[in-house]
Design an enzyme around this catalytic site. Sequence first.
Site, short mmCIF file in Angstrom:
data_model
loop_
_atom_site.label_atom_id
_atom_site.label_comp_id
_atom_site.label_asym_id
_atom_site.label_seq_id
_atom_site.Cartn_x
_atom_site.Cartn_y
_atom_site.Cartn_z
N ARG A 195 0.83 -1.19 0.00
CA ARG A 195 0.00 0.00 0.00
C ARG A 195 0.88 1.26 0.00
O ARG A 195 0.59 2.25 -0.65
CB ARG A 195 -0.83 -0.05 1.30
CG ARG A 195 -2.22 0.37 1.15
CD ARG A 195 -3.00 -0.16 2.33
NE ARG A 195 -3.90 0.86 2.81
CZ ARG A 195 -3.83 1.40 4.00
NH1 ARG A 195 -2.92 1.05 4.85
NH2 ARG A 195 -4.70 2.32 4.35
N ASP B 32 -18.05 4.12 -1.48
CA ASP B 32 -18.34 3.04 -0.52
C ASP B 32 -19.74 3.23 0.08
O ASP B 32 -20.46 2.25 0.32
CB ASP B 32 -17.32 3.04 0.62
CG ASP B 32 -15.90 3.18 0.12
OD1 ASP B 32 -15.07 2.31 0.38
OD2 ASP B 32 -15.61 4.20 -0.55
N ARG C 52 -22.21 2.00 -2.31
CA ARG C 52 -22.24 0.53 -2.29
C ARG C 52 -23.01 0.03 -1.07
O ARG C 52 -23.80 -0.92 -1.17
CB ARG C 52 -20.80 -0.01 -2.25
CG ARG C 52 -20.06 0.17 -3.56
CD ARG C 52 -18.57 -0.15 -3.41
NE ARG C 52 -17.90 -0.15 -4.70
CZ ARG C 52 -16.61 0.06 -4.86
NH1 ARG C 52 -15.83 0.32 -3.82
NH2 ARG C 52 -16.07 0.03 -6.07
N HIS D 50 -11.05 5.56 2.58
CA HIS D 50 -11.55 4.79 1.43
C HIS D 50 -10.53 3.68 1.25
O HIS D 50 -9.50 3.86 0.62
CB HIS D 50 -11.63 5.69 0.19
CG HIS D 50 -11.85 4.91 -1.09
ND1 HIS D 50 -12.99 4.21 -1.35
CD2 HIS D 50 -11.04 4.71 -2.16
CE1 HIS D 50 -12.89 3.63 -2.53
NE2 HIS D 50 -11.71 3.91 -3.04
P1 NAD Z 1 -6.07 4.50 -15.96
O1 NAD Z 1 -4.74 3.84 -15.96
O2 NAD Z 1 -7.14 4.02 -16.85
O3 NAD Z 1 -5.89 6.06 -16.24
C1 NAD Z 1 -4.92 6.85 -15.62
C2 NAD Z 1 -4.61 7.98 -16.56
O4 NAD Z 1 -3.73 8.88 -15.87
C3 NAD Z 1 -3.92 7.53 -17.85
O5 NAD Z 1 -4.63 8.03 -18.97
C4 NAD Z 1 -2.52 8.15 -17.73
O6 NAD Z 1 -1.97 8.51 -18.98
C5 NAD Z 1 -2.80 9.35 -16.85
N1 NAD Z 1 -1.61 9.86 -16.18
C6 NAD Z 1 -0.62 9.16 -15.56
N2 NAD Z 1 0.32 10.00 -15.10
C7 NAD Z 1 -0.07 11.25 -15.42
C8 NAD Z 1 0.47 12.55 -15.21
N3 NAD Z 1 1.65 12.73 -14.57
N4 NAD Z 1 -0.20 13.61 -15.69
C9 NAD Z 1 -1.38 13.45 -16.33
N5 NAD Z 1 -1.94 12.26 -16.56
C10 NAD Z 1 -1.30 11.18 -16.12
O7 NAD Z 1 -6.56 4.46 -14.43
P2 NAD Z 1 -8.06 4.63 -13.92
O8 NAD Z 1 -8.73 3.31 -13.87
O9 NAD Z 1 -8.70 5.76 -14.65
O10 NAD Z 1 -7.78 5.06 -12.40
C11 NAD Z 1 -7.22 6.33 -12.11
C12 NAD Z 1 -7.02 6.46 -10.61
O11 NAD Z 1 -8.31 6.47 -9.98
C13 NAD Z 1 -6.25 5.28 -9.98
O12 NAD Z 1 -5.40 5.79 -8.97
C14 NAD Z 1 -7.34 4.45 -9.36
O13 NAD Z 1 -6.87 3.65 -8.28
C15 NAD Z 1 -8.29 5.54 -8.91
N6 NAD Z 1 -9.66 5.12 -8.60
C16 NAD Z 1 -10.22 5.70 -7.53
C17 NAD Z 1 -11.49 5.34 -7.12
C18 NAD Z 1 -12.08 6.00 -5.90
O14 NAD Z 1 -13.16 5.61 -5.44
N7 NAD Z 1 -11.43 6.99 -5.34
C19 NAD Z 1 -12.20 4.39 -7.86
C20 NAD Z 1 -11.61 3.84 -8.99
C21 NAD Z 1 -10.33 4.21 -9.35
#
Ligand code: NAD
Length: 314
Positions: free
Chosen positions: A85, A145, A148, A172
């Site tokens: 983590r 959450d 959900r 979260h």
């Molecule tokens: P993804 O890999 O599909 O997309 C991430 C995007 O970020 C990519 O397009 C990548 O090019 C871009 N990126 C990476 N570094 C960057 C930078 N320095 N500047 C600009 N863009 C950049 O991932 P995802 O499935 O869209 O998830 C994104 C984030 O959201 C993850 O950290 C994931 O764990 C999180 N998430 C959070 C929740 C929540 O409830 N908070 C739920 C789902 C996902």
Amino acid sequence: MKVAIIGAGNVGATLAYTLLVRDIVTRVSLIDVSREKAVGEVLDLAHGASYLENPEIRAEGYEGVADADVIVLAAGRGRKPGESRLDLARGNAAITEEILADMAPHYRGAVVIVVANPVDVLTYVTVRRLSAPPSKIIGSGTSLDSSRFRYLLGQEFGIDPRSIHADVIGEHGDSSVLAWSMASLGQIPVTRYAPPGGVPLDAAARERIHQSVVMAGKEVIQRKGATFYAVALSVARIVEAVLHDEKSVLTVSTYVEGFGEIADVCLSLPAVVGRDGVREVLPIVLDDEERRQLAASAAGLREIIAQLGYSDRA
Ligand code: NAD
């Protein structure tokens, strides 16, 4: 009104789609380190323009945050197999730092909603690094959450989840706390409600629901590789509350300075959300066990923040 979304991946692009389809905003800008990805998503969305209300959808650089009313940070990666983590937090904190530095010269005071994980830690990083009042920085936190939790209770009782008020608070993540003592259906505590011909939830049923809520994200990721629809809906709801200055009570991650013993950490609690972000955290009343769990959740988050070297009180 305009929303700038940084990170045009699964979450960012689905959020853009949700905001447009729900008519929450017509101006959406996608900013991504991969310009190709941002342009591709923009084209795909824009090709539906004849079914939308005059949208203005663009791929931009960081100058695109200057006239945004809300900025969403959705750039980051998921946890690699076997990764701790802390290592995930370190990796995504570095990405968030980079983005905040690129954004800083253009930032004009918009509300920032952090979605990338670990969301509470990255919300804290944003509070520490962005020159803005902490109240303007909101983490999507346990809004997902909580949705959900409401869904599962709705399934259990055969009741519309919108008629159920139930919150997940704290981190979260693994240490999230299901606030059973505050959960209600109509005006009835959910713990006392029995559907026709049924019985109230016993301890085993509550534990089963708890496990389903805590494991929900992992289950979806195992089956389809990522979660994005429900999180996009929950973030769209926060955006809506901000843009319309609703002062709605939403369970979001916010900088907490003195909630009981809890201080100098970002975690989720029911909060009043409007145009300037979080106006206040509600003084909720928890039972002893929930208070203990919330304190443990806060302590775990503070430990990560300290290990990453962010807290000035660590
Ligand atoms: P993804 O890999 O599909 O997309 C991430 C995007 O970020 C990519 O397009 C990548 O090019 C871009 N990126 C990476 N570094 C960057 C930078 N320095 N500047 C600009 N863009 C950049 O991932 P995802 O499935 O869209 O998830 C994104 C984030 O959201 C993850 O950290 C994931 O764990 C999180 N998430 C959070 C929740 C929540 O409830 N908070 C739920 C789902 C996902």
